[in-house]
Design a protein around this motif. Structure first.
Motif, PDB file in Angstrom:
ATOM      1  N   ILE A 167      13.807 -37.046  41.774  1.00 27.98           N
ATOM      2  CA  ILE A 167      14.421 -36.581  40.527  1.00 27.98           C
ATOM      3  C   ILE A 167      13.367 -35.941  39.632  1.00 27.98           C
ATOM      4  CG2 ILE A 167      15.495 -37.342  38.367  1.00 27.98           C
ATOM      5  CD1 ILE A 167      17.006 -39.436  40.031  1.00 27.98           C
ATOM      6  N   ALA A 168      12.235 -36.628  39.450  1.00 29.97           N
ATOM      7  CA  ALA A 168      11.175 -36.084  38.599  1.00 29.97           C
ATOM      8  C   ALA A 168      10.627 -34.780  39.172  1.00 29.97           C
ATOM      9  CB  ALA A 168      10.046 -37.106  38.452  1.00 29.97           C
ATOM     10  N   ALA A 169      10.408 -34.742  40.488  1.00 32.42           N
ATOM     11  CA  ALA A 169       9.887 -33.530  41.122  1.00 32.42           C
ATOM     12  C   ALA A 169      10.895 -32.386  41.052  1.00 32.42           C
ATOM     13  CB  ALA A 169       9.517 -33.810  42.574  1.00 32.42           C
ATOM     14  N   GLY A 170      12.181 -32.691  41.208  1.00 32.64           N
ATOM     15  CA  GLY A 170      13.205 -31.652  41.117  1.00 32.64           C
ATOM     16  C   GLY A 170      13.298 -31.064  39.723  1.00 32.64           C
ATOM     17  N   LEU A 171      13.237 -31.923  38.702  1.00 32.28           N
ATOM     18  CA  LEU A 171      13.266 -31.427  37.324  1.00 32.28           C
ATOM     19  C   LEU A 171      12.045 -30.559  37.041  1.00 32.28           C
ATOM     20  CD1 LEU A 171      14.493 -34.631  35.442  1.00 32.28           C
ATOM     21  CD2 LEU A 171      15.756 -32.491  35.754  1.00 32.28           C
ATOM     22  N   LYS A 172      10.896 -30.998  37.538  1.00 33.33           N
ATOM     23  CA  LYS A 172       9.662 -30.246  37.281  1.00 33.33           C
ATOM     24  C   LYS A 172       9.644 -28.925  38.052  1.00 33.33           C
ATOM     25  CE  LYS A 172       5.948 -28.741  36.216  1.00 33.33           C
ATOM     26  NZ  LYS A 172       6.599 -27.553  36.672  1.00 33.33           N
ATOM     27  N   THR A 173      10.042 -28.951  39.313  1.00 34.35           N
ATOM     28  CA  THR A 173       9.900 -27.783  40.174  1.00 34.35           C
ATOM     29  C   THR A 173      11.014 -26.760  39.976  1.00 34.35           C
ATOM     30  OG1 THR A 173       8.815 -29.174  41.828  1.00 34.35           O
ATOM     31  CG2 THR A 173       9.637 -27.053  42.573  1.00 34.35           C
TER      32      THR A 173
END
Length: 308
Positions: free
Chosen positions: A228-234
């Motif tokens: 979730i964190a990586a998807g929001l960031k990327t």
């Protein structure tokens, strides 16, 4: 693209050195802990003081600052709320928010700004926002939520201003606003100590990978939190930045390309340093930093192909 590849190559090499250092044990059993605290309490404050005290405020306070501030804040708040809804404690939710919106503006943003964008000043507004807004807010929450006992209103307000990183940023900004120039014998030690921050954070990050399995099943940190964190960031942060820049601020051309590239940078190693300092969300920060760093190369290449 050669500049992007070169910048990432340097980062991966230093991280690999940190991994080798941990494997060989040359810094002892507590090497990662000591190095992380050195970066947090000494090197990073010195770097921020040195950077802000000599910054050009006319470049920093621009539409780029507004775009990056709104987009990063929106994604950070979204990540924080999602984490709370998933019943994560406030410290872990804070690390999740930072992992989703705090980009690697210093050790990767500056070389990419030079090699890809042709001007290091493009990254200055984001650096200021992260130093003066994101860090104080996040560190204040971490200070209050990880301290024993009930926090008073005064302690909540004062928490950010007892943090060395925030204090150094405020001091550097004060010098930039007033136009005061420190004598070389006074200023140069800060530059010298600040030079330790970037490689120190990367080394500590590499050391943390020893014996670790990124996105491990069944660990204390669910893989879904990292994804979730990586998807929001990327994905979410670059897309929101483009929408705001293009259709709210009416930005186009080189500036549009610059703000989207900057938003596409991976999660900063500072997040891992902060998480390690407070002992909360360390795996989340480490794994998100690793995943977003790997994904950043094709992401920035795609942005360049579409907007350059």
């Amino acid at each position: 693209m050669s500049g992007v590849v070169a910048g990432f190559t340097v980062i991966f090499v230093v991280i690999a050195v940190g991994y080798v250092v941990a494997r060989t044990g040359v810094l002892g059993a507590h090497g990662e802990f000591v190095l992380g605290r050195t970066v947090f309490f000494v090197a990073t404050p010195a770097l921020l003081f040195d950077t802000l005290s000599t910054s050009d405020l006319s470049v920093v306070f621009s539409s780029t600052l507004a775009i990056t501030a709104v987009s990063a804040s929106a994604i950070g708040v979204l990540a924080f709320v999602v984490a709370l809804l998933r019943r994560r404690p406030a410290p872990e939710a804070t690390v999740a928010a930072l992992s989703a919106c705090y980009v690697n503006a210093a050790n990767l943003g500056i070389p990419i700004a030079v090699f890809v964008l042709g001007d290091a000043s493009f990254v200055a507004p984001l650096l200021l926002f992260q130093i003066m807004v994101l860090s104080p807010v996040a560190l204040g929450i971490l200070d209050v939520t990880t301290s024993p006992g009930r926090a008073s209103a005064l302690s909540i307000v004062a928490a950010p201003f007892t943090n060395p990183i925030v204090l150094a940023g405020l001091a550097g900004l004060a010098l930039a606003v007033t136009g005061v120039t420190l004598p070389a014998p006074v200023a140069e030690p800060f530059a010298l100590l600040g030079a330790v921050s970037v490689p120190g954070a990367l080394l500590a990050f590499g050391m943390s990978l020893r014996g670790a399995r990124v996105l491990q099943r069944g660990g204390d940190t669910p893989r879904s939190d990292v994804l979730i964190a990586a998807g929001l960031k990327t994905v979410a942060l670059p897309v929101l930045t483009y929408v705001l820049a293009r259709w709210v601020w009416g930005v186009d051309g080189e500036q549009l390309f610059a703000v989207v590239v900057i938003a596409s940078l991976p999660t900063a190693q500072n997040v891992f340093v902060y998480a390690s300092r407070y002992g909360r969300g360390v795996v989340l920060a480490r794994d998100t930093g690793f995943v977003t760093t790997v994904l950043a190369i094709p992401l920035i290449a795609t942005v360049a192909a579409l907007l350059a």
